[in-house]
Design an enzyme around this catalytic site. Structure first.
Site, PDB file in Angstrom:
ATOM      1  N   HIS A 122      73.188   4.906  67.411  1.00 37.43           N
ATOM      2  CA  HIS A 122      73.281   6.153  66.637  1.00 37.43           C
ATOM      3  C   HIS A 122      72.775   5.991  65.210  1.00 37.43           C
ATOM      4  O   HIS A 122      72.491   6.978  64.546  1.00 37.43           O
ATOM      5  CB  HIS A 122      74.737   6.633  66.606  1.00 37.43           C
ATOM      6  CG  HIS A 122      75.188   7.163  67.933  1.00 37.43           C
ATOM      7  ND1 HIS A 122      75.243   8.498  68.228  1.00 37.43           N
ATOM      8  CD2 HIS A 122      75.569   6.531  69.073  1.00 37.43           C
ATOM      9  CE1 HIS A 122      75.655   8.677  69.470  1.00 37.43           C
ATOM     10  NE2 HIS A 122      75.858   7.487  70.012  1.00 37.43           N
ATOM     11  N   ASP A 177      69.796   7.516  57.258  1.00 35.52           N
ATOM     12  CA  ASP A 177      70.687   8.092  58.271  1.00 35.52           C
ATOM     13  C   ASP A 177      69.979   8.064  59.617  1.00 35.52           C
ATOM     14  O   ASP A 177      68.776   8.366  59.686  1.00 35.52           O
ATOM     15  CB  ASP A 177      71.004   9.557  57.904  1.00 35.52           C
ATOM     16  CG  ASP A 177      72.440   9.936  58.206  1.00 35.52           C
ATOM     17  OD1 ASP A 177      73.009   9.396  59.166  1.00 35.52           O
ATOM     18  OD2 ASP A 177      72.982  10.785  57.471  1.00 35.52           O
TER      19      ASP A 177
END
Ligand code: ADQ
Length: 482
Positions: A155, A363
């Site tokens: 992720h 991110d």
């Protein structure tokens, strides 16, 4: 269809119909319900002694959770996962530390969890493992004889090889990751960094169909950008717009423009830089004094990890300094709220605002950026200022993309977003909704699982072929002996 086994550090506490359940949890749960299966992971509890999984069945989904001992938690979770891998994979080597004991704990917990999962497995299950806490999980399952297909999805970002090599056991970790059958990343860049490590270190090579031959194994590597359900979010945002908290924020704005930011309190999210760029806007464009406020919602996470305590103090200091410098009796430039809110309420707050301000330094994807866009009223949408270092930047063509290390550029983008004409906002919003719908959360899940199932079919065909060839050879030998 074979059962799906989902493995993640935490088993999300999803209660059906509960609006606070995150998108990812909902997506994973949908998949589990379709085929039936098990969600396995840490219960979130610290226990005196490691024990067998606690199993709860709800319909065709089984939740199997285990507690961690204090030592496991300190070494595996707080230590190697969150004080070594998380900072390094977000390019914060300055905040990363390495401790052999913690690494040993990380490997030990992965091995223990693998052994516990094994007791629940059936021969034709397929296993989908999530995130950086579990890099060696497939290897541990293989060691104890599990031959089921195992996929892994990361992720968070995967760093370029030079950065990956700063983690002392990088080679062991890469060898372990190659024991999966499918390894998925959020973006092509992350996938390429993984392939580059393998190829530049002479450990293997990739082919154009996404197959990678490495450390003596063949695996599929791919980019599977995670999505949301944009129409469901739009509906929730509209429905929750009448809530008391939304009305009271609207009233307190008294016609001022609202810039919204929502993050977990984490140094990767670029919160200090974000406040400073807002300060620069107030310095360079005094016409905005009293006419715009920034609301930053950032609940603390991992607050027992030292670097997280520091970021909190730092951010509170910056908000206080900037407010002290510019506030007026009836205007506070930055409202910093250090708490969690109900998800649907957040979506309504996004809809109320004129600008979404999402500027992480790094991110994996950033779902907040996607949620911000989906929450908007298409007739009068807000504009999105988005960091180029969020995976979401590849997928949101209508955003004002900024470099979060360039405070001047960020403050100019804020000004542009605050002044953007309606027609441009509408066009940009439409440009972003189309890809959000096309690549929604089910597309992410289905494309990953379809690749995992194809690998499973291919390997079972290979296994059968090998078995047939072996049987053929044995028959031939017997015939030759006779
Ligand atoms: P996170 O780093 O947690 O996830 P993000 O993708 O933004 O980051 O997801 C956060 C989720 O939590 C969003 O759905 C958001 O709405 C919710 N949230 C944030 N602040 C909240 C608050 N104050 N109250 C309630 N809910 C809040 C990791 C990776 C990301 C990747 C996701 C999914 O770091 O890059 O996008 O996983 O793969």
């Amino acid at each position: 269809m074979s059962r799906l086994i989902v493995v993640s550090n935490r088993v999300a506490p999803v209660q059906e119909g509960k609006p606070s359940a995150g998108g990812l949890a909902i997506g994973v749960l949908d998949a589990l319900k379709e085929t039936g299966g098990v969600w396995f992971g840490w219960s979130g509890e610290i226990v005196g002694e490691s024990a067998a999984p606690v199993v709860e069945k709800n319909g065709n989904v089984t939740y199997a959770t285990v507690g961690l001992t204090r030592r496991d938690y300190d070494q595996y979770y707080r230590g190697f996962s969150n004080a070594t891998l998380w900072p390094t994979f977000h390019y914060r080597n300055d905040l990363s530390r390495f401790d052999r004991e913690e690494y040993a704990g990380y490997m030990r917990v992965n091995a223990t969890l693998a052994a516990k999962l094994k007791t629940l497995l059936q021969p034709d299950d397929i296993i989908w493992v999530h995130d950086y806490h579990m890099l060696p999980f497939a290897q541990e399952l293989r060691k104890i004889g599990v031959t089921n297909p195992i996929g892994f999805f990361l992720h968070i970002p995967f760093p370029v090889p030079e950065v990956m090599r700063t983690v002392p056991p990088h080679e062991e970790l890469m060898t372990a990751m190659c024991q999966y059958d499918v390894v998925g990343f959020q973006t092509d860049n992350d996938k390429q960094s993984f392939v580059d490590y393998i190829e530049r270190s002479g450990r293997g090579h990739s082919s154009e169909d996404g197959m990678l031959q490495a450390f003596g194994r063949m695996l599929k590597v791919g980019a599977y950008p995670i999505g949301i359900y944009p129409d469901a979010i739009a509906k929730a945002a509209e429905q929750f717009s009448g809530r008391k908290q939304v009305k009271s924020l609207r009233d307190s704005m008294r016609g001022r423009k609202l810039i919204m930011s929502v993050d977990r309190l984490d140094y990767s999210k670029g919160l200090v830089e974000r406040f400073q760029a807002f300060e620069r806007l107030l310095l360079t464009a005094p016409g905005w004094h009293g006419r715009v406020s920034l609301v930053q919602i950032a609940p603390p996470t991992r607050s027992d990890v030292q670097t997280y305590q520091r970021i909190r103090q730092n951010l509170e200091g910056e908000a206080g300094r900037i407010n002290g410098r510019f506030a007026q009796l009836d205007w506070t430039p930055i409202q910093y709220l250090n708490r969690k809110y109900e998800r649907n309420l957040l979506m309504a707050l996004f809809r109320l605002s004129q600008v979404g301000y999402v500027t992480p330094l790094r991110d994996g994807m950033n779902l907040v950026a996607k949620e911000y866009v989906a929450s908007q009223d298409p007739a009068d949408p807000g504009a999105l200022v988005l960091s180029q270092f969020a995976g979401a930047a590849d997928q949101l063509p209508g955003a004002l993309v900024v470099n979060p290390f360039d405070l001047s550029q960020m403050s100019e983008a804020l000004e542009r977003a605050l002044s953007m004409p309606l027609a441009e906002r509408q066009a940009r919003h439409a440009d972003m909704m189309a890809p959000l719908r096309e690549n929604n959360l089910s597309v992410w899940r289905d494309s990953f699982l379809s690749d995992l199932r194809s690998v499973a079919t291919a390997s079972s065909v290979t296994a059968k072929t090998v078995k047939t060839v072996k049987q053929g050879a044995a028959t031939a030998k017997r015939a030759a002996r006779a």
